[in-house]
Write a protein that holds these residues in place. Structure first.
Motif, PDB file in Angstrom:
ATOM      1  N   ASP A  82       0.853  -1.180   0.000  1.00  0.00           N
ATOM      2  CA  ASP A  82       0.000   0.000   0.000  1.00  0.00           C
ATOM      3  C   ASP A  82       0.893   1.235   0.000  1.00  0.00           C
ATOM      4  N   PRO A  83       0.921   2.020  -1.086  1.00  0.00           N
ATOM      5  CA  PRO A  83       1.858   3.148  -1.144  1.00  0.00           C
ATOM      6  C   PRO A  83       1.621   4.188  -0.053  1.00  0.00           C
ATOM      7  N   GLN A  84       0.372   4.360   0.357  1.00  0.00           N
ATOM      8  CA  GLN A  84       0.107   5.364   1.394  1.00  0.00           C
ATOM      9  C   GLN A  84       0.664   4.915   2.735  1.00  0.00           C
ATOM     10  N   ALA A  85       0.487   3.638   3.090  1.00  0.00           N
ATOM     11  CA  ALA A  85       1.018   3.144   4.359  1.00  0.00           C
ATOM     12  C   ALA A  85       2.537   3.202   4.368  1.00  0.00           C
ATOM     13  N   TRP A  86       3.152   2.807   3.253  1.00  0.00           N
ATOM     14  CA  TRP A  86       4.619   2.811   3.178  1.00  0.00           C
ATOM     15  C   TRP A  86       5.160   4.233   3.224  1.00  0.00           C
ATOM     16  N   LEU A  87       4.581   5.145   2.446  1.00  0.00           N
ATOM     17  CA  LEU A  87       5.066   6.524   2.433  1.00  0.00           C
ATOM     18  C   LEU A  87       4.864   7.205   3.789  1.00  0.00           C
ATOM     19  N   THR A  88       3.777   6.868   4.478  1.00  0.00           N
ATOM     20  CA  THR A  88       3.582   7.414   5.822  1.00  0.00           C
ATOM     21  C   THR A  88       4.742   7.033   6.726  1.00  0.00           C
ATOM     22  N   ASP A  89       5.138   5.761   6.665  1.00  0.00           N
ATOM     23  CA  ASP A  89       6.258   5.284   7.476  1.00  0.00           C
ATOM     24  C   ASP A  89       7.559   5.953   7.057  1.00  0.00           C
ATOM     25  N   VAL A  90       7.799   6.046   5.755  1.00  0.00           N
ATOM     26  CA  VAL A  90       9.058   6.592   5.248  1.00  0.00           C
ATOM     27  C   VAL A  90       9.175   8.082   5.543  1.00  0.00           C
ATOM     28  N   ILE A  91       8.125   8.840   5.280  1.00  0.00           N
ATOM     29  CA  ILE A  91       8.177  10.291   5.498  1.00  0.00           C
ATOM     30  C   ILE A  91       8.405  10.612   6.972  1.00  0.00           C
ATOM     31  N   GLY A  92       7.882   9.764   7.850  1.00  0.00           N
ATOM     32  CA  GLY A  92       8.073   9.977   9.281  1.00  0.00           C
ATOM     33  C   GLY A  92       9.486   9.667   9.751  1.00  0.00           C
ATOM     34  N   ARG A  93      10.264   8.930   8.942  1.00  0.00           N
ATOM     35  CA  ARG A  93      11.591   8.484   9.383  1.00  0.00           C
ATOM     36  C   ARG A  93      12.749   9.063   8.584  1.00  0.00           C
ATOM     37  N   ILE A  94      12.517   9.447   7.333  1.00  0.00           N
ATOM     38  CA  ILE A  94      13.637   9.706   6.429  1.00  0.00           C
ATOM     39  C   ILE A  94      14.480  10.905   6.826  1.00  0.00           C
ATOM     40  N   ALA A  95      13.889  11.910   7.465  1.00  0.00           N
ATOM     41  CA  ALA A  95      14.656  13.109   7.823  1.00  0.00           C
ATOM     42  C   ALA A  95      15.795  12.781   8.781  1.00  0.00           C
ATOM     43  N   ASP A  96      15.609  11.794   9.653  1.00  0.00           N
ATOM     44  CA  ASP A  96      16.628  11.424  10.636  1.00  0.00           C
ATOM     45  C   ASP A  96      17.384  10.159  10.252  1.00  0.00           C
ATOM     46  N   HIS A  97      17.068   9.602   9.079  1.00  0.00           N
ATOM     47  CA  HIS A  97      17.657   8.314   8.700  1.00  0.00           C
ATOM     48  C   HIS A  97      19.025   8.523   8.060  1.00  0.00           C
ATOM     49  N   LYS A  98      19.990   7.674   8.408  1.00  0.00           N
ATOM     50  CA  LYS A  98      21.320   7.785   7.836  1.00  0.00           C
ATOM     51  C   LYS A  98      21.280   7.451   6.353  1.00  0.00           C
ATOM     52  N   ILE A  99      21.936   8.282   5.553  1.00  0.00           N
ATOM     53  CA  ILE A  99      21.935   8.090   4.105  1.00  0.00           C
ATOM     54  C   ILE A  99      22.593   6.777   3.723  1.00  0.00           C
ATOM     55  N   THR A 100      23.516   6.295   4.563  1.00  0.00           N
ATOM     56  CA  THR A 100      24.211   5.039   4.269  1.00  0.00           C
ATOM     57  C   THR A 100      23.321   3.823   4.514  1.00  0.00           C
ATOM     58  N   ARG A 101      22.183   4.046   5.177  1.00  0.00           N
ATOM     59  CA  ARG A 101      21.267   2.933   5.461  1.00  0.00           C
ATOM     60  C   ARG A 101      19.920   3.155   4.773  1.00  0.00           C
ATOM     61  N   LEU A 102      19.964   3.839   3.644  1.00  0.00           N
ATOM     62  CA  LEU A 102      18.738   4.202   2.945  1.00  0.00           C
ATOM     63  C   LEU A 102      17.970   2.977   2.455  1.00  0.00           C
TER      64      LEU A 102
END
Length: 494
Positions: free
Chosen positions: A462-482
């Motif tokens: 489900d793209p909405q469920a996945w994007l909700t999770d990703v948008i909530g985490r990506i700002a603090d996520h290490k680029i090396t663990r993308l």
């Protein structure tokens, strides 16, 4: 961030002129929009819809380009009204963030001085809610040091949308084909006042935030042994002319499921302002392998590199005979369709088999049919007028069949390029609603959104469920663990 900033002029005067033109265009569109809203009948109603979408794309393009302050900051600087408080009727979810009970400096007991409350408008499937983040300011009873828990990272700095709301806006626009002005009207019926310009800003900023993830999907696609490629026209506003020019949205797809490959499927989209051969040559600069594609002459530069080997498309051949038969009832076209259908029947048996088994099935059951088709078509050509549509279809088929023959011996290849055409279909439907891109930056924002949404769909997510999770985490996520945020990883741990 999109790379549109790399194309900006170094001259300050030119930059100011570009911003001035954009602001004047937005003001002009708003003026026209206000006039059309007073006359919502007949052809003017259609013109109103088109103008709404024009303004929407211009604003998304502005938000997607990382130059200068945000539109919200500019609004405050110009003395425009501040954003309205979130509606009281929405349910509140309260999160208390405390700095603790003891002073980190001296260990003394903390006492509450005051508190800061941050409200975030969030969307969960079917309803809006407001998340209230309460952060007490506390002072140490011994040393009077003040403590407060930090505010969690936000998807949009100083913005109020939650990850679920941003995901909902993106999916509604690019998967469900709802222009932002229509979304604004829908939200208004729920008592939530979100202007189109606000939603445009969110789309531009969200896609800029998610661009590294789209790039990671692109790298995954380019590591494939075989890909599918296609493109479709997209209108783009031409700066200074008030008109549109034809740009392109390209789709490159990796899908190994038909031959039981282990790699997850993915679709990578790229936007370009034209269809020059240099575009796919640039997109696929690191790719080595087979490429399923139509007969676009611009791909020839790729094939000449020796890195990319062509696989033609039987579906394109079939389509030309289908059109002739539908228009003229030609017996030759009908027989061509029957012969092609026999080749597709073999593919039904080969689908879902490992590569060596697929190749064996094709050698045994399809090779003779394939050769007979070419021989038969050559024999028909002298019997008909060389200027007829049927003759054109036959010549096209005879030119493309030699470039398709590789699929008979290689089990990782397909008989057609329908995988890429399916990836383009959503864009073709969507552009009827969003009409065009506001600029190159806006087109790149759309390409990022399509990459994320269509890849999630290919993986049954489900793209909405996945994007909700990703948008909530990506700002603090290490680029090396993308890679941890990719949809197939989400599917494993979601």
């Amino acid at each position: 961030m999109t790379d549109a900033v790399d194309n900006l002029p170094d001259n300050v005067a030119e930059l100011r002129a570009m911003v001035r033109y954009r602001d004047l265009l937005i003001e002009k569109l708003k003026h026209q929009l206000a006039g059309l809203r007073r006359h919502r009948f007949g052809s003017s109603s259609e013109a109103l819809d088109q103008l709404e979408m024009t303004l929407e794309e211009v604003e998304i393009a502005a938000a997607a380009e990382p130059v200068g302050p945000s539109s919200a900051d500019l609004a405050l600087a110009k003395g425009q009204p501040k954003r309205r408080p979130l509606p009281d009727h929405l349910p509140r979810n309260e999160l208390m963030l405390s700095p603790g009970e003891a002073c980190s400096r001296c260990g003394g007991r903390l006492k509450t001085l005051d508190e800061d409350v941050t409200e975030e408008l969030e969307y969960v499937p079917g309803r809006f809610v407001v998340n209230r983040v309460v952060r007490p300011r506390m002072a140490c009873a011994c040393c009077e040091a003040v403590h407060q828990a930090p505010l969690p990272s936000r998807p949009i700095e100083r913005g109020r949308p939650g990850p679920g709301l941003l995901a909902h806006v993106l999916v509604s626009k690019y998967a469900d084909h709802l222009p932002l002005y229509r979304q604004s009207a829908i939200y208004g019926r729920e008592g939530v006042d979100l202007e189109r310009s606000t939603l445009s800003d969110w789309v531009g900023r969200s896609t800029a935030l998610l661009e590294p993830l789209a790039d990671a999907i692109g790298r995954h696609v380019l590591r494939a042994k075989a890909i599918f490629a296609d493109d479709t026209p997209v209108s783009m506003l031409s700066p200074g002319s008030g008109k549109t020019k034809t740009a392109r949205l390209w789709a490159y797809v990796r899908d190994e499921r038909p031959w039981v490959g282990s790699a997850p499927p993915a679709a990578w989209y790229r936007f370009s302002i034209d269809r020059r051969a240099a575009r796919p040559l640039d997109h696929l600069g690191s790719f080595e392998g087979w490429m399923h594609a139509d007969g676009y002459a611009g791909f020839e530069d790729l094939y000449r590199t020796g890195r990319v080997r062509e696989v033609a498309c039987m579906a394109h051949i079939r389509r030309k005979f289908f059109d002739v038969h539908a228009a003229q009832g030609s017996a030759i076209a009908a027989e061509a369709l029957q012969r092609i259908a026999a080749l597709y029947a073999v593919e039904q048996e080969a689908r879902g088999q490992p590569p060596d088994r697929r190749a064996a099935i094709r050698r045994a059951n399809a090779a003779a049919l394939f050769d007979d088709l070419g021989t038969w078509l050559k024999a028909q050509l002298p019997k008909i007028s060389g200027k007829s549509p049927l003759a054109a279809a036959i010549r096209y088929a005879l030119a493309r069949l030699p470039r398709l023959r590789a699929y008979l011996e290689n089990g990782i290849l397909e008989i057609d390029n329908n995988t890429a055409e399916r990836a383009i279909r959503g864009v073709a439907v969507g552009r009827k609603n969003w009409l065009f891109a506001g600029s190159e930056g806006g087109g790149k924002a759309a390409a990022i959104a399509y990459t994320l949404i269509e890849t999630a769909k290919l993986n049954g997510i489900d793209p909405q469920a996945w994007l909700t999770d990703v948008i909530g985490r990506i700002a603090d996520h290490k680029i090396t663990r993308l890679d941890e945020l990719l949809p197939w990883t989400y599917a494993q741990h979601g």
